[in-house]
Design an enzyme around this catalytic site. Structure first.
Site, PDB file in Angstrom:
ATOM      1  N   GLY A  13       0.834  -1.188   0.000  1.00 60.41           N
ATOM      2  CA  GLY A  13       0.000   0.000   0.000  1.00 60.41           C
ATOM      3  C   GLY A  13       0.865   1.232   0.000  1.00 60.41           C
ATOM      4  CG  ASP A  41      -6.687  10.977   8.144  1.00 62.66           C
ATOM      5  OD1 ASP A  41      -7.798  11.214   7.645  1.00 62.66           O
ATOM      6  OD2 ASP A  41      -5.712  10.604   7.479  1.00 62.66           O
TER       7      ASP A  41
END
Ligand SMILES: *[C@@H]1O[C@H](CO)[C@@H](O)[C@H](O)[C@H]1NC(C)=O
Length: 997
Positions: free
Chosen positions: A690, A819
């Site tokens: 990722g 976040d």
């Protein structure tokens, strides 16, 4: 003996059972057909002779035969007993409206009900195809099958109804296109087909043949192409609604031939172009026009305004020019919404004089001139919304007598003068927004009568004088913003009675005196800003008991005495006591460099913060000399040490240059079963799993079989050292430091473990536990989302909530994640969820860093709480909002932002869809509907978390509790699939969309 009694009873009862007539017996069978949890049938007594007095039953007065059965809203569940019903020969009216009738209707089912005139099966759980045989019921006038799960196409037989006046098929699962043969039902007055997943198709021109049609409701029917001219032939049409389709082209001029349309709704199509200027005069019966939210340009035709309109909605277009004076002549006008256009000129001065005006919203235009004096002439005006214009002059005195008013918004104009005394005390006003004008004068004592006032916004005007004691009567007040005015005197003592108050902002005024006693009763106060006044006295200890306070600014006053230690109880995002006359020690929790700015400019204040009390007092002066001397000596020793170390290290380096890796420094937080070298060797592009905003992520299988995830942060030492890009460099450094600092300390089952971190001059690595199922978002929005059934999703919500609750409530100091999003919730092999990625996490009370973090947008698109847009402050409440979005994702299976929602995000989409179409259109169709009840409850939590007002969002701890309760309820009772209708916890009315201040 017993036998005798039984026999006697039988003899007594038996004849009476036979008394009940045939239809009564049929009805008793129908009763047995249904589950009846609300005991609707409780008075259906078998001992009666006829069923005519039974609830829901009506008989012919002469023949006593049953003519009508009304079971609406009875909460009955079971199949539709067509066979039994049709045995009642005179039955002409059947309503099962809003029950749980749950079978299919077979072809032969209703043919025998030949007397039927009215059949209402709307809002049930019927499935299968539409029964084509209903068209054979020659007397049928009313057929409503709205709100079921009927599927397939509309059968061709539906073109053959002989007497049908009303056909309702709204909100089913019908496909195919809207058939032309519906144009053959010449008796039809209402054709309602909205909200079906039809295939894309045109409006059949044949519908123009329905010359008796009064209502044509085709909202969201996947209609494309142009509106056929033939609709102009619908001479009796009063209500035409084609909203939410893909129609294009302009409004056909033939529509102006519709002489009796009361309501036209065409919003949210791609209709563009101008409103036709001519032809309106023929539409003498037209009462309501709604073409809002299109892309209309040009001016508002005068001819149109000369119609006797009731309602004119043209909002969210690009109209320009004046609003014709003639609009004020209509004696019917009660609604006028024109917000968000480019309209100019003055508002018609007679507006409201001739009609009972209820709603006026002209916000966000360029209107100038004065506010019309007659708006409330008929005494019924509810809303006067005119923000963001260039209006001048005073508020007309007549508005001060307008006791019907609910909402007054005049912000951002050039209005001036004093406020009519009566206006302050209007009993129904909940919002009074006068921000950013040039108003002057005092707040009148009459304000005590404004018992419904929840927001009083007077910021940036020239209001003066004392704030009256009467303000303390406003028990519903949530916000009082009077900043940047010239209020003087002391705060009224009664202001502490405002138990609902969330925000009190009076900065930049001339207030004096001390803070009132009893502040502790501001239990809901979030924000207290009294900066730049002339307030004096001590800072009351009670402030420390305001448990939800996170913004405290008392700077620029004359407060004196000690800072109460109780302030350490607060979780503050903004904390400013600078420029006062405070003295003594700083409470230990705040005695840190990062709080320095909070205390500057208090000459007597001495904490252990370097540079705070630069030796102003003589004694301190003496010590400072000594301190400086010690510092210089220490620095010398350090330099010598470093030089020595450097020499030594150079030699060392010559020997070991080959092994570059020795430069790595390792910081580990757990006992490790591997070495850093092993990890370095495995960082191969093949292993990348990722890549995020802060770096690439590798999957590394170690020699001992263990798997870890390694995050390599972007950038090299060059960037950081030479500050080529200062902004970026800072972010990186902050990201790394913040993540390591916070995550390294945390041990919780629902938070991703950070094993260790390695740093060199060139590279930074973070080694995490590996989560085989990756990010929740990736999984949920991929083809593999089927893996996540409801129990798993519920568990994920629960886990993530516990992780966040730990950060908010159990960490000292508390941590705001900043976040939260579905991809920062990682899933282990068993779909257990852990919260990850603290790249932008911030310790809540690290106020000193706050300023820097503002330059960095925290959070991800679709997850950012609305208040962030104007406060740029992030606190727990913004995490909770983002978590709410994750919940909505889990329940709906939808992305947080998607072009499909248009301007909206997921939160708004859920609210409007719930409102317009109901829960079934919101929850993920991949989920098993037997969990519907739970899904509704979880969805509700998601909606609570995403409340627009931070104060309405529950704490994470509360969220965990609520989720647990749902889980518990599950064990007690089986999931029952009652059609769970859900009301959103809040509702934004359309007019506000244009009036977001
Ligand atoms: C219809 O409802 C009844 C009563 O609640 C229930 O027993 C039955 O299983 C349901 N049938 C279907 C097909 O859902």
């Amino acid at each position: 003996m017993l036998f005798h009694i039984a026999l006697l009873l039988l003899l007594l009862l038996a004849p009476c059972t036979f008394c009940l007539n045939q239809e009564g017996l049929i009805l008793q069978k129908i009763k047995l057909n249904f589950d009846d949890p609300d005991n609707f049938f409780s008075d259906w007594n078998e001992l009666d002779e006829t069923p005519c007095k039974w609830r829901g039953v009506t008989c012919d007065t002469v023949s006593h035969s049953v003519t009508s059965l009304d079971f609406s809203n009875a909460n009955l569940a079971g199949p539709f007993p067509a066979y039994l019903l049709c045995r009642m020969r005179n039955l002409n009216f059947i309503s099962f409206f809003n029950n749980s009738v749950n079978s299919t209707l077979t072809e032969s089912d209703l043919v025998a009900c030949q007397s039927l005139v009215h059949l209402d099966l709307a809002q049930n759980l019927l499935t299968g195809g539409l029964p084509s045989s209903v068209a054979e019921l020659v007397n049928l006038e009313y057929l409503d099958l709205t709100g079921n799960n009927f599927s397939g196409e509309i059968p061709a037989s539906f073109g053959t109804f002989r007497q049908l006046e009303v056909l309702g098929l709204v909100e089913n699962l019908l496909d195919g296109t809207i058939p032309a043969f519906l144009g053959n039902i010449s008796t039809l007055k209402q054709l309602n087909l909205s909200y079906n997943p039809f295939l894309p198709g045109k409006i059949p021109p044949e519908l123009g043949n329905l010359t008796n049609l009064e209502t044509l409701w085709l909202t969201q029917c996947n209609l494309i192409d142009e509106i056929p001219d033939s609709l102009g032939r619908l001479g009796r049409l009063t209500d035409l609604d084609l909203a939410l389709n893909g129609l294009d082209g302009s409004i056909p001029s033939s529509l102006t031939e519709l002489t009796s349309v009361v309501q036209i709704e065409l919003y949210n199509n791609s209709l563009s172009g101008e409103l036709p200027a001519n032809g309106w005069s023929k539409m003498t019966a037209l009462r309501r026009i709604d073409v809002s939210m299109n892309e209309l340009t040009g001016t508002i035709p005068t001819e149109l305004c000369e119609l006797p309109l009731e309602s004119l909605n043209l909002y969210e277009n690009s109209l320009e020019g004046d609003l014709p004076e003639s609009i004020a002549k209509s004696t019917n006008l009660y609604e006028l919404r024109l917000f968000q256009n480019h309209l100019t000129g003055t508002l018609p001065k007679d507006l409201g004089k001739n009609s009972a005006l209820l709603w006026l919203d002209v916000s966000s235009n360029n209107f100038s001139g004065e506010i019309p004096a007659y708006l409330c002439e008929k005494g019924v005006l509810l809303e006067a919304l005119m923000i963001d214009n260039s209006l001048t002059g005073e508020i007309p005195a007549t508005l001060g007598q307008c006791r019907s008013l609910n909402r007054i918004r005049l912000a951002n104009n050039n209005l001036s003068g004093t406020i009519p005394e009566g206006l302050w005390g209007l009993p129904h006003v909940s919002l009074l927004d006068l921000k950013s004008n040039s108003f002057s004068g005092v707040i009148a004592k009459t304000i005590g009568g404004a018992s419904n006032l929840s927001s009083l916004i007077l910021s940036r005007n020239r209001f003066s004088g004392n704030i009256p004691e009467e303000i303390g009567f406003l028990g519903n007040l949530l916000e009082f913003s009077g900043d940047e005015n010239v209020f003087s005197g002391s705060l009224p003592g009664k202001i502490v009675n405002l138990g609902q108050l969330g925000k009190l902002d009076l900065h930049d005024n001339a207030l004096s005196g001390e803070l009132p006693e009893g502040i502790y009763s501001w239990k809901k106060l979030n924000e207290l800003n009294l900066a730049n006044n002339d307030l004096a006295g001590n800072i009351p200890r009670e402030i420390g008991s305001l448990s939800v306070l996170n913004y405290l600014d008392l700077s620029g006053n004359r407060f004196s005495g000690k800072i109460p230690n109780e302030l350490q109880n607060l979780k503050l995002n903004q904390f400013n006591l600078s420029n006062n006359r405070l003295s003594g020690d700083i409470p230990p929790l705040y005695a840190k460099v990062m709080y320095k700015n909070s205390f500057l400019g208090n000459p007597g204040l001495c904490g252990d913060i370097e540079g705070l009390c630069d030796g102003r007092s003589d004694a301190a002066h003496g010590y400072a000399w000594l301190l400086r001397l010690i510092f210089v000596l220490a620095a010398l020793v350090l330099i010598v040490g470093v030089v020595w170390f450097y020499w030594k290290y150079r030699n060392f380096g010559k020997v070991k240059r080959a092994v570059d890796k020795s430069k790595w420094t390792l910081m580990s937080f757990h006992k490790l079963g591997f070495s850093e070298y092993e990890i370095l060797d495995a960082l191969d592009e093949d292993n990348v799993i990722g890549s995020g905003s802060s770096g690439k992520v590798y999957k590394v299988v170690l020699s001992n079989g263990e798997v870890v995830a390694v995050k390599k942060l972007w950038g090299s030492s060059k960037i950081a050292d030479e500050s080529i890009d200062v902004e970026k460099g800072n972010v990186q450094d902050d990201g790394f430091a913040a993540e390591v600092e916070t995550l390294g300390k945390i041990r919780h089952k629902n938070i991703v473990k950070l094993w260790c971190c390695c740093t060199t001059r060139d590279c930074k690595l973070l080694v995490y536990e590996y989560m085989p199922n990756g990010g929740l978002g990736d999984l949920l929005h991929s083809t593999k989302s089927g893996l996540l059934d409801w129990p798993i999703r519920y568990k994920i919500a629960m886990d993530a909530a516990e992780g966040l609750a730990y950060l908010h409530h159990d960490c000292v100091p508390p941590i705001v994640h900043r976040d939260v999003k579905s991809n920062n919730i990682l899933l282990d092999g068993d779909f257990g969820a852990r919260v990850a990625d603290f790249g932008v996490a911030k310790v809540v009370d690290a106020n000193g860093k706050g300023a820097k973090s503002m330059s960095v947008i925290a959070g991800s698109c679709g997850y950012i709480a609305p208040e962030y847009a104007y406060t740029l402050r992030v606190n727990e409440k913004s995490d909770i909002y983002s978590f709410g979005v994750v919940i909505l994702e889990l329940v709906t299976g939808r992305l947080p932002v998607d072009p499909e929602y248009g301007e909206k995000d997921l939160v708004k989409w859920v609210c409007t869809t719930l409102d317009q179409k109901g829960i079934d259109h919101v929850i993920d169709t991949k989920l098993d509907s037997c969990f519907k009840e739970d899904m509704c409850k979880v969805l509700n939590i998601g909606l609570l978390c995403t409340s627009p007002l931070p104060i309405n969002r529950p704490s994470m701890r509360r969220v965990v509790k609520m989720l647990q309760e749902i889980g518990r309820g599950n064990h007690l009772k089986n999931a029952s699939t009652k059609d769970g209708k859900l009301t959103p916890y809040y509702y934004e009315d359309a007019s506000d969309q244009g009036s977001v201040a």
